[in-house]
Design a protein around this motif. Structure first.
Motif, PDB file in Angstrom:
ATOM      1  N   PHE A  33       2.424  16.300   5.482  1.00  0.00           N
ATOM      2  CA  PHE A  33       1.678  15.846   6.639  1.00  0.00           C
ATOM      3  C   PHE A  33       2.108  14.440   6.977  1.00  0.00           C
ATOM      4  N   TYR A  34       1.917  14.053   8.229  1.00  0.00           N
ATOM      5  CA  TYR A  34       2.445  12.798   8.720  1.00  0.00           C
ATOM      6  C   TYR A  34       1.340  12.016   9.402  1.00  0.00           C
ATOM      7  N   PRO A  35       0.474  11.337   8.611  1.00  0.00           N
ATOM      8  CA  PRO A  35      -0.669  10.644   9.172  1.00  0.00           C
ATOM      9  C   PRO A  35      -0.267   9.395   9.918  1.00  0.00           C
ATOM     10  N   LEU A  36      -1.093   9.048  10.907  1.00  0.00           N
ATOM     11  CA  LEU A  36      -0.932   7.788  11.620  1.00  0.00           C
ATOM     12  C   LEU A  36      -2.072   6.889  11.198  1.00  0.00           C
ATOM     13  N   PHE A  37      -2.039   6.393   9.942  1.00  0.00           N
ATOM     14  CA  PHE A  37      -3.212   5.705   9.430  1.00  0.00           C
ATOM     15  C   PHE A  37      -2.975   4.247   9.133  1.00  0.00           C
ATOM     16  N   SER A  38      -1.790   3.716   9.329  1.00  0.00           N
ATOM     17  CA  SER A  38      -1.602   2.300   9.033  1.00  0.00           C
ATOM     18  C   SER A  38      -0.490   1.739   9.887  1.00  0.00           C
ATOM     19  N   ALA A  39      -0.608   0.448  10.144  1.00  0.00           N
ATOM     20  CA  ALA A  39       0.440  -0.213  10.910  1.00  0.00           C
ATOM     21  C   ALA A  39       1.767  -0.146  10.173  1.00  0.00           C
ATOM     22  N   GLY A  40       1.702  -0.248   8.834  1.00  0.00           N
ATOM     23  CA  GLY A  40       2.931  -0.199   8.062  1.00  0.00           C
ATOM     24  C   GLY A  40       3.662   1.107   8.224  1.00  0.00           C
ATOM     25  N   SER A  41       2.914   2.222   8.214  1.00  0.00           N
ATOM     26  CA  SER A  41       3.540   3.528   8.383  1.00  0.00           C
ATOM     27  C   SER A  41       4.125   3.671   9.780  1.00  0.00           C
ATOM     28  N   ALA A 107      -2.262  -8.353   8.607  1.00  0.00           N
ATOM     29  CA  ALA A 107      -2.058  -6.995   9.117  1.00  0.00           C
ATOM     30  C   ALA A 107      -1.436  -7.081  10.500  1.00  0.00           C
ATOM     31  N   VAL A 108      -0.441  -6.240  10.763  1.00  0.00           N
ATOM     32  CA  VAL A 108       0.215  -6.170  12.070  1.00  0.00           C
ATOM     33  C   VAL A 108      -0.366  -4.998  12.846  1.00  0.00           C
ATOM     34  N   SER A 109      -0.589  -5.179  14.150  1.00  0.00           N
ATOM     35  CA  SER A 109      -1.115  -4.099  14.983  1.00  0.00           C
ATOM     36  C   SER A 109      -0.093  -2.972  15.092  1.00  0.00           C
ATOM     37  N   PRO A 110      -0.549  -1.737  15.348  1.00  0.00           N
ATOM     38  CA  PRO A 110       0.389  -0.611  15.439  1.00  0.00           C
ATOM     39  C   PRO A 110       1.466  -0.794  16.496  1.00  0.00           C
ATOM     40  N   ASP A 111       1.163  -1.508  17.595  1.00  0.00           N
ATOM     41  CA  ASP A 111       2.178  -1.726  18.625  1.00  0.00           C
ATOM     42  C   ASP A 111       3.049  -2.939  18.335  1.00  0.00           C
ATOM     43  N   ARG A 112       2.811  -3.600  17.199  1.00  0.00           N
ATOM     44  CA  ARG A 112       3.618  -4.718  16.689  1.00  0.00           C
ATOM     45  C   ARG A 112       3.546  -5.958  17.588  1.00  0.00           C
ATOM     46  N   ARG A 113       2.540  -6.046  18.446  1.00  0.00           N
ATOM     47  CA  ARG A 113       2.415  -7.199  19.334  1.00  0.00           C
ATOM     48  C   ARG A 113       1.530  -8.298  18.770  1.00  0.00           C
ATOM     49  N   CYS A 159     -11.192 -10.999   1.993  1.00  0.00           N
ATOM     50  CA  CYS A 159      -9.922 -10.921   1.259  1.00  0.00           C
ATOM     51  C   CYS A 159      -8.964  -9.868   1.790  1.00  0.00           C
ATOM     52  N   TYR A 160      -9.381  -9.047   2.756  1.00  0.00           N
ATOM     53  CA  TYR A 160      -8.507  -7.953   3.206  1.00  0.00           C
ATOM     54  C   TYR A 160      -8.838  -7.618   4.651  1.00  0.00           C
ATOM     55  N   CYS A 161      -7.790  -7.280   5.418  1.00  0.00           N
ATOM     56  CA  CYS A 161      -7.997  -6.795   6.779  1.00  0.00           C
ATOM     57  C   CYS A 161      -6.991  -5.695   7.076  1.00  0.00           C
ATOM     58  N   SER A 162      -7.342  -4.815   8.001  1.00  0.00           N
ATOM     59  CA  SER A 162      -6.447  -3.754   8.440  1.00  0.00           C
ATOM     60  C   SER A 162      -6.830  -3.355   9.851  1.00  0.00           C
ATOM     61  N   VAL A 163      -5.877  -2.726  10.558  1.00  0.00           N
ATOM     62  CA  VAL A 163      -6.090  -2.310  11.939  1.00  0.00           C
ATOM     63  C   VAL A 163      -6.121  -0.789  11.992  1.00  0.00           C
ATOM     64  N   HIS A 164      -7.106  -0.247  12.700  1.00  0.00           N
ATOM     65  CA  HIS A 164      -7.161   1.198  12.904  1.00  0.00           C
ATOM     66  C   HIS A 164      -5.892   1.643  13.630  1.00  0.00           C
ATOM     67  N   PRO A 165      -5.366   2.842  13.329  1.00  0.00           N
ATOM     68  CA  PRO A 165      -4.112   3.283  13.957  1.00  0.00           C
ATOM     69  C   PRO A 165      -4.173   3.384  15.473  1.00  0.00           C
ATOM     70  N   SER A 166      -5.359   3.463  16.040  1.00  0.00           N
ATOM     71  CA  SER A 166      -5.488   3.448  17.499  1.00  0.00           C
ATOM     72  C   SER A 166      -5.253   2.055  18.069  1.00  0.00           C
ATOM     73  N   GLY A 167      -5.304   1.031  17.227  1.00  0.00           N
ATOM     74  CA  GLY A 167      -5.207  -0.346  17.686  1.00  0.00           C
ATOM     75  C   GLY A 167      -6.492  -0.884  18.280  1.00  0.00           C
ATOM     76  N   ARG A 168      -7.578  -0.136  18.198  1.00  0.00           N
ATOM     77  CA  ARG A 168      -8.826  -0.517  18.865  1.00  0.00           C
ATOM     78  C   ARG A 168      -9.792  -1.280  17.970  1.00  0.00           C
ATOM     79  N   TYR A 169      -9.601  -1.207  16.646  1.00  0.00           N
ATOM     80  CA  TYR A 169     -10.562  -1.846  15.746  1.00  0.00           C
ATOM     81  C   TYR A 169      -9.846  -2.569  14.603  1.00  0.00           C
ATOM     82  N   LEU A 170     -10.461  -3.674  14.192  1.00  0.00           N
ATOM     83  CA  LEU A 170     -10.026  -4.431  13.023  1.00  0.00           C
ATOM     84  C   LEU A 170     -11.108  -4.321  11.965  1.00  0.00           C
ATOM     85  N   PHE A 171     -10.698  -4.053  10.722  1.00  0.00           N
ATOM     86  CA  PHE A 171     -11.623  -3.954   9.600  1.00  0.00           C
ATOM     87  C   PHE A 171     -11.380  -5.128   8.649  1.00  0.00           C
TER      88      PHE A 171
END
Length: 439
Positions: A33-41, A107-113, A159-171
């Protein structure tokens, strides 16, 4: 979710049915399977698809006059360090320092901007939490950063942040207060007013009276398919599962609201396999990695393996933690810090603080279980953060107490680390984020 996400979910559901019918071990590798779950992926896929442009590395730090957790001297770092990366040799050349206060995770956004950072700060003199998250625009030609805005997390020691793969939310995960923050993101990368703050359960404490005296949120990431969000609570030895309402930005407990790790393990970070339904959890206090089968429909986990990040005959043991400096790693003891999986999913790496090494593992493609392939020295003291470049050719390791970044080659066939091939002097390097820009 879009049609691609729905297709992913269908594949994952089919995989789960196969496991139930044929047994987990036999069916685990039947369907990828090929998830879209992280900016890194997303970055890895994009770069693998031939995106041209310069490569840039963003390095998070603990800044002066603060001393990093477990540090031995006040930091000389000023903020986020931006390096241009030679994609052929892996060498780094500094191009900018963006002043910021304790930007210890990025954390980098999925669109890398856009780039997002935590500002890992404790409570003020009155006990009010001061943790924040900050947003930066990435220049599309130079890779340099421009500050956008910052928001309080209403928690301490974020201590940690990440961006939802939609680019709409920061955790964000707030270690000190044991809470998880959610922020909507604007079209211009701006962090908007917080949409939710979730406290880890009030009884979120574990058996270690110094490090697990209460809930300690250490990570917050989106799972495969984008439906579930997971919070890692070191204090409670628990992986918390949430569902995210995409309209309101609020979290609710998932169908299976949590999974446990062994008592006193102190779970810290988790990664998902980029192609198959497996998850890997790094336990800081016990120096172990747990392997789980992941069931995406309910966001649940079943443990299949646990193994040490240390050699069988290691002289390094579990620390007796110092209440006045809980991050300290006394001589002769070890804690883990970072866990990373190769973009193709065949290899896994974990940092050991104390042994000051990188543990290397091969991932069995049929079961997801790990086979240890050895250890290499980190080349410095207290390797807190590390990351692989999106191509999977190089591993960058930050030695917090030595003020050095060590660069390793990754052997393409067996995943072993060769080197270090480069040493880059940089103050208190504790996290790495990668980006490719046009130009």
């Amino acid at each position: 979710m879009n049609g691609q996400s729905e297709g992913v979910d269908s594949v994952l559901t089919d995989e789960m049915r196969r496991r139930l019918l044929k047994g987990m071990g036999a069916a685990a590798g039947a369907v990828a399977f090929y998830p879209l779950f992280s900016a890194g992926s997303a970055m890895a896929a994009s770069n693998g698809g031939g995106v041209s442009g310069a490569q840039y590395v963003y390095v998070g730090t603990y800044t002066g006059p603060n001393t990093a957790p477990g540090g031995v001297a006040p930091s000389q770092a000023r903020g986020i360090y931006v390096f241009r990366m030679d994609p052929a040799q892996g060498l780094l050349t500094q191009v900018q320092v963006m002043d910021a206060e304790n930007p210890s995770f990025l954390a980098v956004s999925p669109d890398r901007r856009y780039l997002y950072s935590v500002n890992e700060l404790g409570p003020d003199a009155a006990g009010k939490p001061q943790g924040r998250v900050s947003a930066y625009r990435i220049d599309p030609a130079s890779g340099e950063l421009a500050f956008i805005n910052t928001r309080p997390t209403q928690g301490s020691w974020t201590c940690y942040c990440s961006v939802h793969p939609s680019g709409r939310y920061l955790f964000a995960a707030n270690y000190g207060t044991g809470s998880f923050s959610v922020f909507p993101l604007g079209d211009n990368g701006e962090i908007r007013e917080m949409s939710d703050l979730v406290e880890s359960p009030p009884n979120g404490l574990g058996p270690d009276g110094v490090r697990q005296e209460g809930a300690h949120a250490h990570m917050m990431i989106t799972g495969p398919g984008g439906h579930h969000v997971f919070g890692i609570d070191l204090g409670a030895d628990r992986l918390l599962a949430f569902e995210l309402d995409m309209d309101s930005g609020r979290l609710s407990p998932g169908p299976v609201p949590y999974a446990n790790v062994a008592s006193g393990s102190g779970c810290r970070h988790m990664v998902f396999h980029p192609q198959k339904p497996y998850a890997y959890v790094l336990n800081e206090l016990s120096s172990t990695v747990d392997v789980f089968d992941f069931y995406p429909e309910r966001g649940s986990f079943i443990q299949t393996q646990s193994l040490s990040t240390l050699p069988a005959d290691s002289e390094f043991g579990r620390p007796v933690f110092n209440p006045d400096n809980p991050g300290e790693v006394p001589t002769g003891s070890n804690t883990t810090a970072e866990l990373r999986i190769h973009p193709q999913g065949g290899f896994l790496y974990a940092t050991n603080r104390g042994m000051n090494s990188i543990a290397m593992f091969r991932v069995d493609e049929d079961s997801g279980r790990l086979i240890n392939t050895g250890w290499v020295s980190s080349g410095g003291e207290i390797p807190r953060g590390m990351n692989l470049d999106p191509s999977g050719r190089f591993l960058y390791v930050g030695n917090q107490n030595s003020d050095t970044i060590k660069v390793f080659n990754i052997h393409p066939q067996n995943g072993t680390l060769e080197g270090p091939i480069h040493t880059v002097n940089s103050p208190v390097p504790v996290d790495f984020a990668f980006n490719a820009v046009s130009g």
